[in-house]
Each structure stands twice: as C-alpha cells, then as structure tokens.
Design a protein around this motif. Structure first.
Motif, mmCIF file in Angstrom:
data_model
loop_
_atom_site.group_PDB
_atom_site.id
_atom_site.type_symbol
_atom_site.label_atom_id
_atom_site.label_comp_id
_atom_site.label_asym_id
_atom_site.label_seq_id
_atom_site.Cartn_x
_atom_site.Cartn_y
_atom_site.Cartn_z
ATOM 1 N N VAL A 192 17.507 -6.875 3.513
ATOM 2 C CA VAL A 192 16.048 -7.020 3.444
ATOM 3 C C VAL A 192 15.452 -5.795 2.751
ATOM 4 C CG1 VAL A 192 13.906 -7.156 4.780
ATOM 5 C CG2 VAL A 192 15.887 -8.511 5.486
ATOM 6 N N GLY A 193 15.950 -4.628 3.142
ATOM 7 C CA GLY A 193 15.479 -3.395 2.499
ATOM 8 C C GLY A 193 15.713 -3.459 0.996
ATOM 9 N N PHE A 194 16.870 -3.963 0.627
ATOM 10 C CA PHE A 194 17.179 -4.058 -0.797
ATOM 11 C C PHE A 194 16.242 -5.022 -1.519
ATOM 12 C CE2 PHE A 194 19.193 -6.574 -4.130
ATOM 13 C CZ PHE A 194 19.310 -5.587 -5.099
ATOM 14 N N VAL A 195 16.041 -6.210 -0.963
ATOM 15 C CA VAL A 195 15.206 -7.168 -1.702
ATOM 16 C C VAL A 195 13.767 -6.670 -1.830
ATOM 17 C CG1 VAL A 195 16.585 -9.254 -1.337
ATOM 18 C CG2 VAL A 195 14.809 -8.673 0.322
ATOM 19 N N ILE A 196 13.312 -5.896 -0.835
ATOM 20 C CA ILE A 196 11.966 -5.327 -0.956
ATOM 21 C C ILE A 196 11.941 -4.319 -2.117
ATOM 22 C CG2 ILE A 196 10.225 -3.880 0.177
ATOM 23 C CD1 ILE A 196 11.064 -5.167 2.844
ATOM 24 N N GLY A 197 12.940 -3.411 -2.121
ATOM 25 C CA GLY A 197 13.015 -2.404 -3.183
ATOM 26 C C GLY A 197 13.164 -3.036 -4.558
ATOM 27 N N HIS A 198 14.016 -4.051 -4.616
ATOM 28 C CA HIS A 198 14.285 -4.754 -5.871
ATOM 29 C C HIS A 198 13.009 -5.411 -6.395
ATOM 30 C CE1 HIS A 198 15.948 -8.050 -8.355
ATOM 31 N NE2 HIS A 198 16.992 -7.264 -8.554
ATOM 32 N N PHE A 199 12.243 -6.005 -5.477
ATOM 33 C CA PHE A 199 10.981 -6.633 -5.868
ATOM 34 C C PHE A 199 10.002 -5.580 -6.407
ATOM 35 C CE2 PHE A 199 6.648 -6.957 -4.154
ATOM 36 C CZ PHE A 199 6.133 -7.867 -5.065
ATOM 37 N N LEU A 200 9.904 -4.458 -5.680
ATOM 38 C CA LEU A 200 8.965 -3.418 -6.112
ATOM 39 C C LEU A 200 9.332 -2.912 -7.504
ATOM 40 C CD1 LEU A 200 8.482 -1.414 -2.775
ATOM 41 C CD2 LEU A 200 6.867 -2.997 -3.877
ATOM 42 N N GLY A 201 10.625 -2.742 -7.750
ATOM 43 C CA GLY A 201 11.076 -2.297 -9.068
ATOM 44 C C GLY A 201 10.691 -3.292 -10.149
ATOM 45 N N ASN A 202 10.824 -4.570 -9.816
ATOM 46 C CA ASN A 202 10.522 -5.612 -10.794
ATOM 47 C C ASN A 202 9.040 -5.674 -11.174
ATOM 48 O OD1 ASN A 202 13.126 -6.370 -11.005
ATOM 49 N ND2 ASN A 202 12.959 -8.144 -9.648
ATOM 50 N N LEU A 203 8.195 -5.075 -10.328
ATOM 51 C CA LEU A 203 6.763 -5.075 -10.651
ATOM 52 C C LEU A 203 6.511 -4.392 -11.995
ATOM 53 C CD1 LEU A 203 5.068 -4.362 -7.199
ATOM 54 C CD2 LEU A 203 4.980 -6.479 -8.538
ATOM 55 N N ASN A 204 7.465 -3.561 -12.411
ATOM 56 C CA ASN A 204 7.353 -2.915 -13.719
ATOM 57 C C ASN A 204 7.189 -3.916 -14.854
ATOM 58 O OD1 ASN A 204 7.627 0.056 -13.508
ATOM 59 N ND2 ASN A 204 9.487 -0.504 -12.396
ATOM 60 N N LEU A 205 7.661 -5.139 -14.593
ATOM 61 C CA LEU A 205 7.540 -6.197 -15.589
ATOM 62 C C LEU A 205 6.075 -6.390 -15.987
ATOM 63 C CD1 LEU A 205 9.868 -7.992 -16.672
ATOM 64 C CD2 LEU A 205 9.066 -9.775 -15.132
ATOM 65 N N TYR A 206 5.198 -6.249 -15.008
ATOM 66 C CA TYR A 206 3.768 -6.452 -15.268
ATOM 67 C C TYR A 206 3.148 -5.270 -15.993
ATOM 68 C CZ TYR A 206 3.764 -10.644 -12.381
ATOM 69 O OH TYR A 206 3.995 -11.891 -11.887
ATOM 70 N N VAL A 207 3.795 -4.086 -15.823
ATOM 71 C CA VAL A 207 3.236 -2.904 -16.481
ATOM 72 C C VAL A 207 3.550 -2.962 -17.976
ATOM 73 C CG1 VAL A 207 3.127 -0.385 -16.464
ATOM 74 C CG2 VAL A 207 3.577 -1.632 -14.336
ATOM 75 N N GLY A 208 4.786 -3.400 -18.284
ATOM 76 C CA GLY A 208 5.090 -3.539 -19.709
ATOM 77 C C GLY A 208 6.515 -3.156 -20.044
ATOM 78 N N GLU A 209 6.858 -3.371 -21.284
ATOM 79 C CA GLU A 209 8.233 -3.175 -21.746
ATOM 80 C C GLU A 209 8.722 -1.743 -21.524
ATOM 81 O OE1 GLU A 209 8.926 -4.793 -25.549
ATOM 82 O OE2 GLU A 209 10.965 -3.984 -25.715
ATOM 83 N N ALA A 210 7.903 -0.782 -21.912
ATOM 84 C CA ALA A 210 8.328 0.621 -21.812
ATOM 85 C C ALA A 210 8.587 1.001 -20.363
ATOM 86 C CB ALA A 210 7.250 1.523 -22.407
ATOM 87 N N SER A 211 7.688 0.552 -19.502
ATOM 88 C CA SER A 211 7.802 0.885 -18.090
ATOM 89 C C SER A 211 9.060 0.270 -17.481
ATOM 90 C CB SER A 211 6.545 0.390 -17.373
ATOM 91 O OG SER A 211 6.708 0.479 -15.998
ATOM 92 N N MET A 212 9.299 -1.029 -17.772
ATOM 93 C CA MET A 212 10.467 -1.730 -17.225
ATOM 94 C C MET A 212 11.761 -1.069 -17.700
ATOM 95 S SD MET A 212 11.068 -4.483 -15.405
ATOM 96 C CE MET A 212 12.595 -5.136 -14.816
ATOM 97 N N ASN A 213 11.842 -0.827 -19.000
ATOM 98 C CA ASN A 213 13.069 -0.250 -19.548
ATOM 99 C C ASN A 213 13.245 1.199 -19.100
ATOM 100 O OD1 ASN A 213 13.712 -2.624 -20.705
ATOM 101 N ND2 ASN A 213 12.935 -2.100 -22.744
ATOM 102 N N GLY A 214 12.143 1.903 -18.943
ATOM 103 C CA GLY A 214 12.210 3.288 -18.460
ATOM 104 C C GLY A 214 12.759 3.324 -17.040
ATOM 105 N N TYR A 215 12.293 2.368 -16.228
ATOM 106 C CA TYR A 215 12.749 2.283 -14.838
ATOM 107 C C TYR A 215 14.253 1.997 -14.793
ATOM 108 C CZ TYR A 215 13.512 -0.157 -10.369
ATOM 109 O OH TYR A 215 14.012 -0.600 -9.177
ATOM 110 N N ALA A 216 14.691 1.035 -15.620
ATOM 111 C CA ALA A 216 16.123 0.690 -15.659
ATOM 112 C C ALA A 216 16.937 1.891 -16.118
ATOM 113 C CB ALA A 216 16.351 -0.492 -16.586
ATOM 114 N N ASP A 217 16.415 2.573 -17.079
ATOM 115 C CA ASP A 217 17.092 3.741 -17.622
ATOM 116 C C ASP A 217 17.239 4.823 -16.559
ATOM 117 O OD1 ASP A 217 18.231 4.377 -20.103
ATOM 118 O OD2 ASP A 217 16.797 6.064 -20.257
ATOM 119 N N LYS A 218 16.159 5.038 -15.816
ATOM 120 C CA LYS A 218 16.162 6.060 -14.773
ATOM 121 C C LYS A 218 17.261 5.753 -13.754
ATOM 122 C CE LYS A 218 11.895 7.006 -13.594
ATOM 123 N NZ LYS A 218 10.770 6.657 -12.684
#
Ligand code: HEM
Ligand code: FES
Lengths: 214, 261
Positions: free
Chosen positions: A26-52
C-alpha cells in the motif's frame, strides 16, 4: 515430534504476514501514484523524476528487493490460507445469503491475481523493455492506444477494490481495531482507494482525452 | 399479527449418517400457525413422517428458549433463519408468508461433520475450550466473591463475550467456515477478567492452535459471523484475539508445544 508453536504456524499469523506485506505494498502504490503526478507537470518534470530515481541505486534497488519480498510473502500466505479455506467447507450450501460482506471483500481472490498479472505486464511495458529512454513519451505513446488504456483502467479498478477491503481488513488482522476507530478504518480505506485507484485511472484518461500530450 | 395458517414447501437436507452422500427431500408443511416456532413446525412434519412409518428429520435442540445453543440450521441461506439475533428455536413462523419455499440445510464445515440430517458434531468447539478456555482454580473453601475487584465496564464487556452460546452459526455463516468469532469470544471473555490473567498467554496460543487443528478456515473479515450471531457477538473480539496472540507470541517466556509435521 513436539515443537514450539510459532506465529506463522497459525492462520492468524499468516494473515498478519499478509497485512504487513500488504501495508508495504500500500505504501508503495501511494508513493508510485504520487510520483506519477509528474505526468501532469510535464515532460521535463516526469523525466527528471525518473532520472533522479535511477541515480539513487541504493534506494531504487532497496525498494525493489523489499517489494519483491513483500509480494512473495503476500502471495504465499494468500495461497496457503486459500487452501485452508477450500478444505474448510468441502460441501457448499445450496443457498447462501450474505448480509454483511462487501463486493470488494468477496472478490479479493480475483482482484489480487488480476493485479499480479497486470504488474507483470506493466513491468515489461515500462521497466524491462521500454520503448525508449524518454519515460514521458513512453507513457503517452502507450496510453494513446485505447486497448492499453483500458487494461490500465481495469487493473486499477481491481486495485481499488483490493485496497478498499485490504486496508480495512489489515487493521483487524493486526489487532489494531477499536470500536472508536472502526468507522475511521472504513474512511481511510475509502480515501486511499479513491486517491490511488482514481488517480491512476486519471492518467490513461488524460492521455486519451489529450489533456496530457507530447 | 395474523392468525392465518401457512402452507409451505420445505426442501430439507436428509443424510443417513456421516458417510451417506445426502440429498434434499421435499415436504409440504400444511396449516402451520404463525405462533409456532420453527422447531415446532418441524415437529409437526416429523409427526406426519412417523405416522407414515418414515424416519423423522433429525435436528438438534434442547432448551428451546434461545440459551443453550443446541439448535441451528441454515434456512434459506441464513444460519438460524431470516430474523436477526434469534436462534432457530426462537424463530417464529410469523417471519414467513404463505406459499414460501424454504431450503433447510445443516451447518456446512469440515470442522462440524454431519451426524445425520441437520445434526452436526460440534465437539470441535469443546476441544477448543478444553485447550484453554478455562481458569484453573484450587479447590477448597469458596473464596469471598468480592475479594478480587472487577471494574464495571470490564465485567460488562466480559459478559458481552460470554453471551456466546457456542451454537456454531458464525462458522456456518462464514464464507471460509472460520471459527474465529467463537474462539475469540471465549478468549476475550477471560482476558477481560483478573481471574483469566495467569493463563492468558497460554490460553490464546493453545486455543488458536486447536482451532486451526480442527480444520476451520481463516478469517477474511467479511463480518458475516457477527451478522448471523444470535447473541450479537461483535467482530471486535476477533481483533482482540489477534492482538492477544501477537502479544503472547512476542512476549511469552515459555513455548506452547504443538505436534510437528
Ligand atoms: C500481487 C498480487 C496480489 C495478490 C495475489 C493479492 C492477494 C490478496 C489476497 C488473496 C488477500 C486476502 C483477502 C482476504 O483475506 O480477504 C489480500 C489481502 C490484502 N492485500 Fe493483496 N494481493 C496482491 C497485491 C496487493 C497489492 C499490490 C496491495 C497493495 C496495494 C495489496 C494489499 C493487500 C492488503 C492490505 C490486504 C489485507 C491483508 C489483511 O486483511 O490482513 N495486495 N491480498
Ligand atoms: S434449543 Fe437451545 S438455543 Fe435453541
């Protein structure tokens, strides 16, 4: 031969294992969802998050190992309890009326395996054999196929049902129940379900409707 | 309440002993008054069967006033029938309407093997109690009753758990045929009282081990047991039992032995 009773010998103990491993998931799916919110911020944000994440190998691999252990324990105990329950009522009732249970509770042994199949598919799609190094583009490409989007929506509905009963149930399995807070358990389960499953479902819909695009 | 007479169709599980396969037999219950209890209605059917030289339907009963826990059958998919908080013996025919069709089955659980027809062997519950559902007291002169103070609320809660009559409806109602509501009520009742403290950690471990050994299923928190319980035993006792077991396993100074595989 006599030996000492251990917690995991008992069905209750196996349920404790399910609850604790479930809590990690459950902890993971919450974290995973929060990370995915970057999708709404934009390409740079999403890819930056993945990179990090990829530049923190200890955290990344630590989490992966932990999740693998949790999933294994969760499924092994689910299977053992399932076997016990199959044996416990060999002759079914001709007529059975449920009064208290919920749809989510009755379908745990469906929603769980659906999630498992989906996780395998999901990992192949985005982790094992990604289309490219551009995570944002991979996601948008994948979700612009209605069939792929549909798989994600259905799987997350299953996740929602699993979470709704799972979160509620885990407290009881761990003995963390109290008449004062039982209503709160229901609300917490509902909140996590709506945020995580609802949030995850919004991603493919956002791509299909063009809200998120390349 | 009407004085109307009911005519009902009954499909009753008939099983000629533990090893028989069993089947449903259909009977017509005619001119049943609404003042009869469900068991009295079955008595009427049985009178007719006896007159016809047939074997009457076997069902358990004793007090017929809702306190002994002997009676119990699944009526149209619900243990003890459609009325909440009511044993089969206290269920009255006014709960049914003329022309109803009723399916009457025994408790179904491998922990409760069928003896005959609607009678099941519930000695698994006795063995769970024997494993630890008692307090050991030295015999001798009776002690002063008020020597050990018990808080009012604790006494009330212990009494709530002690209301369990061991009928087995919880097992019958559970989708997994789990016996956790019964076992947890018996554990919880003694855990609330000072008298239960010395054997507290042994009790929960031994009773839980026995419950598992009897082949009952595991709890998936559907809470059907509480809804079916004629005494309204709360599922909160199950949470308490889980807590007791975890605590005993984590902190007990000794081990409880079980037979290894
Ligand atoms: C990987 C595939 C999965 C399978 C096969 C699976 C299977 C199950 C089953 C059969 C149950 C027992 C239901 C019951 O006792 O009523 C359960 C409970 C639970 N699951 Fe899963 N599950 C899976 C994934 C997940 C995930 C991803 C999460 C987290 C989001 C999760 C969280 C839980 C929780 C919290 C419980 C409750 C445990 C309890 O009642 O003590 N499960 N799961
Ligand atoms: S016969 Fe005693 S409770 Fe029904």
């Amino acid at each position: 031969m006599q030996r000492a009773l251990t917690l995991t010998d008992t069905a209750i103990g196996k349920k404790v294992v399910m609850a604790l491993s479930g809590a990690i998931l459950v902890g993971f799916v919450i974290g995973h969802f929060l990370g995915n919110l970057n999708l709404y911020v934009g390409e740079a944000s999403m890819n930056g998050y993945a990179d990090k994440l990829h530049h923190m190998p200890v955290l990344l691999w630590g989490t992966r190992v932990l999740l693998l252990i949790a999933v294994t324990l969760h499924i092994v105990s689910a299977f053992m309890l399932w076997q016990r329950n199959q044996r416990a009522r060999p002759v079914p009732y001709k007529m059975r009326k449920d009064i208290a249970t919920t749809y989510a509770a009755r379908t745990m042994y469906w929603s769980g395996p659906i999630i498992l199949l989906f996780v395998v598919y999901h990992l192949f799609q985005f982790t094992f054999v990604p289309e490219s190094g551009n995570v944002f583009a991979n996601v948008v490409h994948a979700f612009s196929h209605p069939a792929v989007a549909a798989i994600y929506i259905v799987a997350n509905l299953a996740l929602g049902f699993h979470l709704f009963h799972g979160v509620f149930s885990a407290f009881q399995s761990l003995g963390a129940n109290h008449p004062k807070y039982n209503q709160a358990r229901h609300w917490l389960a509902l909140l996590i379900t709506i945020v995580v499953a609802g949030g995850n479902i919004s991603f493919p819909i956002a791509v299909l409707t063009g809200v998120v695009h390349l | 309440m009407s004085d109307q007479l009911l005519n009902l169709t009954l499909h009753v599980w008939r099983q000629d002993g533990p090893t028989d396969n069993g089947h449903f037999e259909t009977y017509q219950a005619k001119d049943i008054t609404t003042h009869m209890s469900f068991l009295e209605m079955l008595d009427v059917i049985n009178e007719d069967l006896i007159e016809d030289g047939k074997t009457p339907i076997a069902f358990d009963h004793d007090c017929r006033e809702g306190i002994c826990g002997a009676c119990g059958m699944v009526i149209n998919g619900r243990p003890h029938g459609p009325q909440r908080l009511t044993t089969t013996c206290q269920l009255h025919m006014r709960q049914f309407s003329d022309g109803d069709e009723l399916w009457i089955e025994p408790w179904r659980a491998s922990g409760f093997p069928i003896v005959r027809d609607l009678c099941v062997d519930r000695s698994a519950f006795d063995r769970i109690i024997q494993a630890g559902g008692y307090v050991s007291v030295n015999t001798g002169a009776a002690r002063e009753a008020n020597e050990i103070p018990v808080g009012k609320l604790d006494a009330d809660l212990a009494m709530d758990a002690a209301a369990c009559i061991g009928c087995g409806a919880c097992v019958a109602a559970c989708p997994n045929a789990s016996a956790v509501l019964f076992t947890s009520a018996k554990i919880g009742q003694l855990a609330m009282l000072p008298h239960g403290q010395p054997e507290r950690q042994d009790r929960v471990r031994k009773m839980v081990a026995q419950m598992d050994a009897e082949g009952f299923g595991s709890c998936t928190n559907h809470e059907e047991c509480e809804a079916a319980c004629p005494k309204g035993i709360s599922v909160n006792w199950i949470g308490k039992m889980n807590r007791e077991l975890i605590a005993a396993m984590a902190t007990a100074k000794d081990e409880v032995e079980v037979r290894g595989k």
